[in-house]
Scaffold this active site. Structure first.
Site, PDB file in Angstrom:
ATOM      1  N   ARG A  51     -22.807   9.468  17.090  1.00 30.27           N
ATOM      2  CA  ARG A  51     -23.464   9.689  18.448  1.00 30.27           C
ATOM      3  C   ARG A  51     -22.420  10.836  19.210  1.00 30.27           C
ATOM      4  O   ARG A  51     -23.079  12.106  19.544  1.00 30.27           O
ATOM      5  CB  ARG A  51     -23.293   8.447  19.094  1.00 30.27           C
ATOM      6  CG  ARG A  51     -24.174   8.449  20.444  1.00 30.27           C
ATOM      7  CD  ARG A  51     -23.780   7.285  21.239  1.00 30.27           C
ATOM      8  NE  ARG A  51     -24.425   5.973  20.311  1.00 30.27           N
ATOM      9  CZ  ARG A  51     -25.612   5.675  20.356  1.00 30.27           C
ATOM     10  NH1 ARG A  51     -26.519   6.089  21.232  1.00 30.27           N
ATOM     11  NH2 ARG A  51     -26.019   4.705  19.511  1.00 30.27           N
ATOM     12  N   THR A  52     -21.205  10.599  19.349  1.00 23.59           N
ATOM     13  CA  THR A  52     -20.537  11.498  19.966  1.00 23.59           C
ATOM     14  C   THR A  52     -20.282  12.861  19.344  1.00 23.59           C
ATOM     15  O   THR A  52     -20.292  14.103  19.872  1.00 23.59           O
ATOM     16  CB  THR A  52     -19.001  10.847  20.295  1.00 23.59           C
ATOM     17  OG1 THR A  52     -19.248   9.644  20.985  1.00 23.59           O
ATOM     18  CG2 THR A  52     -17.995  11.985  21.326  1.00 23.59           C
ATOM     19  N   LYS A  80      -4.488  11.728   2.713  1.00 19.72           N
ATOM     20  CA  LYS A  80      -3.291  11.894   1.627  1.00 19.72           C
ATOM     21  C   LYS A  80      -1.796  11.764   2.296  1.00 19.72           C
ATOM     22  O   LYS A  80      -0.734  12.075   1.946  1.00 19.72           O
ATOM     23  CB  LYS A  80      -3.317  13.246   0.965  1.00 19.72           C
ATOM     24  CG  LYS A  80      -4.571  13.303   0.059  1.00 19.72           C
ATOM     25  CD  LYS A  80      -4.756  14.564  -0.544  1.00 19.72           C
ATOM     26  CE  LYS A  80      -6.002  14.885  -1.211  1.00 19.72           C
ATOM     27  NZ  LYS A  80      -6.566  16.300  -0.637  1.00 19.72           N
ATOM     28  N   ARG A 101     -11.422  13.135  17.802  1.00 20.93           N
ATOM     29  CA  ARG A 101     -11.603  11.541  18.028  1.00 20.93           C
ATOM     30  C   ARG A 101     -10.864  10.957  17.008  1.00 20.93           C
ATOM     31  O   ARG A 101     -10.607  11.454  15.879  1.00 20.93           O
ATOM     32  CB  ARG A 101     -13.070  10.970  17.785  1.00 20.93           C
ATOM     33  CG  ARG A 101     -13.121   9.613  18.232  1.00 20.93           C
ATOM     34  CD  ARG A 101     -14.655   9.310  17.792  1.00 20.93           C
ATOM     35  NE  ARG A 101     -14.924   7.791  18.355  1.00 20.93           N
ATOM     36  CZ  ARG A 101     -15.648   7.413  19.355  1.00 20.93           C
ATOM     37  NH1 ARG A 101     -15.755   8.460  20.183  1.00 20.93           N
ATOM     38  NH2 ARG A 101     -15.806   6.295  19.468  1.00 20.93           N
ATOM     39  N   HIS A 129     -11.908   8.182  26.854  1.00 23.38           N
ATOM     40  CA  HIS A 129     -12.939   8.827  26.543  1.00 23.38           C
ATOM     41  C   HIS A 129     -13.871   9.698  27.679  1.00 23.38           C
ATOM     42  O   HIS A 129     -14.752   9.278  28.320  1.00 23.38           O
ATOM     43  CB  HIS A 129     -14.016   7.864  25.895  1.00 23.38           C
ATOM     44  CG  HIS A 129     -14.936   8.383  25.234  1.00 23.38           C
ATOM     45  ND1 HIS A 129     -15.087   9.706  24.632  1.00 23.38           N
ATOM     46  CD2 HIS A 129     -16.025   7.772  24.698  1.00 23.38           C
ATOM     47  CE1 HIS A 129     -16.326   9.773  23.841  1.00 23.38           C
ATOM     48  NE2 HIS A 129     -16.748   8.809  23.879  1.00 23.38           N
TER      49      HIS A 129
END
Ligand SMILES: [Zn+2]
Lengths: 306, 152
Positions: A51-52, A80, A101, A129
């Site tokens: 969504r974001t 890794k 994010r 956020h």
């Protein structure tokens, strides 16, 4: 550290918030203004959030910029064992802006410290956020015509819901009255209650989602009550329906009332509310595009010719 | 009697630093923060000594060592009552309280396992909150009472 980075809504002054909201309004009127010609933006999603990511990438594309990035950390070198610092430094060689994010809290703040490229935090764990808060503010402004002197009722999970915490902090500039409606287990944390007291913000705490509360609200901000949040499952069963909004509960509400929800919803807003003109949560998500266009331009130091 | 003994012990130091009035439970954390265990100088550590103010207290004496103020202030987080005596030629030439700095770098571990500082090779940074009794992580905003701080 680039001064145009945005990690937390607290990093913005009242003037900066108002300017961003004006820019968002401009982009709503001109969504395809190509002012990012030649700019490359990285969307680094160490934690998936479709969504974001789609909202940010649409914002860049509509502004005429290009996007590179990944949507899942398992496909990158961080799986890794590469440090976040090394990943950010590598990507900084290629792009004009990083939108990231991360599942770890504080990851975005740290990223700003290791690069000169501006960084926009698109969510760091349960922490911040800010683009969600900007779209909430824009939705409130658009539906009420002002941010000043509004009565805002927050309902559901007020303990873990970072969106309500950030919105509460950002509203400090606009003389709000808050109602916090939650069960004991999910009530507003002490630090935010203290914050209101210190800022002189009026608030009431309720455990009943009553008609009185609904009828005096300008905005009702609903949040999801998640089963995982409860230590006692019986408690969850007891309260889960107490904080569900049904259409009939809105019969005598104010004309200007709008219902917001950060989405996705589960069952805290009943389907029969969707057709009520006071339901605003789907439009709210669309406002995210304009709010994010405004944040991207600010981060790049680009002002649209309004 | 206890007081006399302490004064004797202090006077016995020709030159160096005596850190007194450390809460007993914070003594060994202070030892760690100051890094005295790795120093070659004569070192005396006392704990659970009688104290009118604290009930019991700890004391650290290091010969021929003078700590920078910033180093001493690092213990203010867990030992706000500590008093630093600077001794030269058997005389206390300076006596002062430790002061909590506004920013604490590198000595506290964040209690939040999902904090970036616990997952990257980096130093922690904490800010002292307005009440002076809590510290807040610069990165994840996790807040902890000063005396509960997890010393690295
Ligand atoms: Zn932290």
């Amino acid at each position: 550290m680039n001064p145009n980075s945005l990690v937390s809504i607290d990093d913005l002054s009242k003037e900066q918030i108002i300017e961003l909201l004006e820019t968002a309004r401009y982009f709503e009127e001109h969504p395809n203004h190509k002012i990012l010609d030649g700019k490359v933006v990285a969307t680094l999603f160490f934690e998936p959030s479709t969504r974001t990511r789609l909202s940010f990438e649409t914002a860049v594309n509509r502004l005429g910029g290009r996007v590179i990035g990944f949507s899942d950390a398992s496909t990158t070198s961080s799986s890794k064992g590469e440090t976040l610092k090394d990943t950010i430094k590598m990507v900084s060689n290629y792009v004009d802006l990083i939108i990231m994010r991360h599942f770890l809290e504080g990851a975005a703040r740290y990223a700003t410290e290791v690069t000169e490229v501006p960084v926009i935090n698109a969510g760091d764990g349960a922490n911040q956020h800010p683009s969600q808060t900007m779209l909430d503010l824009y939705s409130i402004l658009k539906t009420q015509g002002t941010l000043e002197n509004l009565t805002i009722t927050m309902v559901g999970d007020l303990k873990y819901g970072r969106t309500v915490h950030s919105l509460l902090m950002a509203m400090k500039y606009f003389n709000p009255t808050f109602r916090f409606v939650a069960c004991d287990e999910l009530k507003m944390p002490r630090e935010y209650v203290e914050f209101c007291k210190k800022q002189g913000i009026a608030f009431e705490e309720h455990s009943d989602f009553s008609r009185e509360v609904i009828d005096s609200s300008d905005i009702i901000y609903m949040t999801r009550v998640q089963r995982e949040r409860f230590s006692d499952i019986m408690e969850y069963e007891k309260v889960k329906d107490l904080y569900t909004l049904h259409n009939a509960m809105l019969d005598t509400s104010k004309e200007n009332l709008r219902i917001l929800h950060p989405l996705p919803r589960v069952n805290e807003i009943s389907q029969d509310v969707d057709d009520n003109p006071k339901a605003y949560y789907f439009d709210q998500a669309r406002n995210g595009l304009y709010a994010r266009q405004a944040l991207i331009c600010r981060a790049l130091g680009i002002t649209p010719e309004k | 009697m206890a007081t006399d003994k302490r004064e004797l012990a202090v006077a016995a130091l020709k030159s160096g630093t005596v850190i007194d009035h450390i809460p007993s439970e914070a003594l060994f954390k202070c030892v760690k923060i100051l890094g005295v265990e790795k120093m070659p100088q004569k070192l005396t550590i006392g704990n659970n000594l009688d104290s009118a103010r604290l009930g019991t207290k700890g004391i650290i004496k290091v010969a021929d060592t003078f700590f920078p103020e910033a180093t001493l202030n690092r213990i203010a987080l867990i030992a706000p009552t500590a008093v630093v005596n600077t001794i030269r030629d058997y005389e206390v030439v300076e006596k002062r309280r430790v002061e909590l700095p506004a920013v604490i770098r590198g000595i506290v571990r964040c209690d939040n396992p999902k904090c970036i500082t616990n997952n990257e090779p980096m130093a922690t940074v904490f800010y002292v909150t307005e009440d002076g009794e809590h510290i807040r992580c610069r990165y994840c905003n996790h807040t902890v009472a000063n005396d509960k701080a997890n010393i690295l």
